[in-house]
Design a protein around this motif. Structure first.
Motif: not given
Length: 101
Positions: A3-5, A27-32, A46-50
């Protein structure tokens, strides 16, 4: 699902994003993304949701909502498009180059 934020306030932290999206599932991963020189936020991440259904629900619910004073842009992240390598030509010998006035 990736996911793009975007349109993030400079005050938004990775924990803030995680909390907002966690309301819809794991939410398995978050990166600003940050500027490599001054380490300040670039205003997107970006985030990752499985679980795809949870990710889709989060995207629909959080797009155009306010987070720390700015309206979020949220959508499924697109794959990076490869950037072609630049073509580097060998230097020319100035003695063999003809110059016409």
């Amino acid at each position: 699902m990736n996911i793009f934020a975007g349109n993030l306030s400079l005050d938004v932290t990775e924990d803030d994003l995680r909390k907002a999206f966690r309301a819809f599932g794991e939410v398995s991963f978050v990166n600003i993304v940050r500027d490599r020189h001054n380490k300040m936020s670039a205003g997107f991440g970006f985030l990752q949701m499985p679980v795809p259904l949870e990710a889709e629900a989060a995207i629909k619910a959080l797009h155009a909502t306010d987070l720390k004073g700015k309206s979020l842009t949220v959508n499924e992240a697109r794959p990076r498009t490869p950037v072609p390598a630049p073509v580097i030509l060998p230097p020319t010998d100035p003695q063999t180059v003809e110059v016409t006035p």
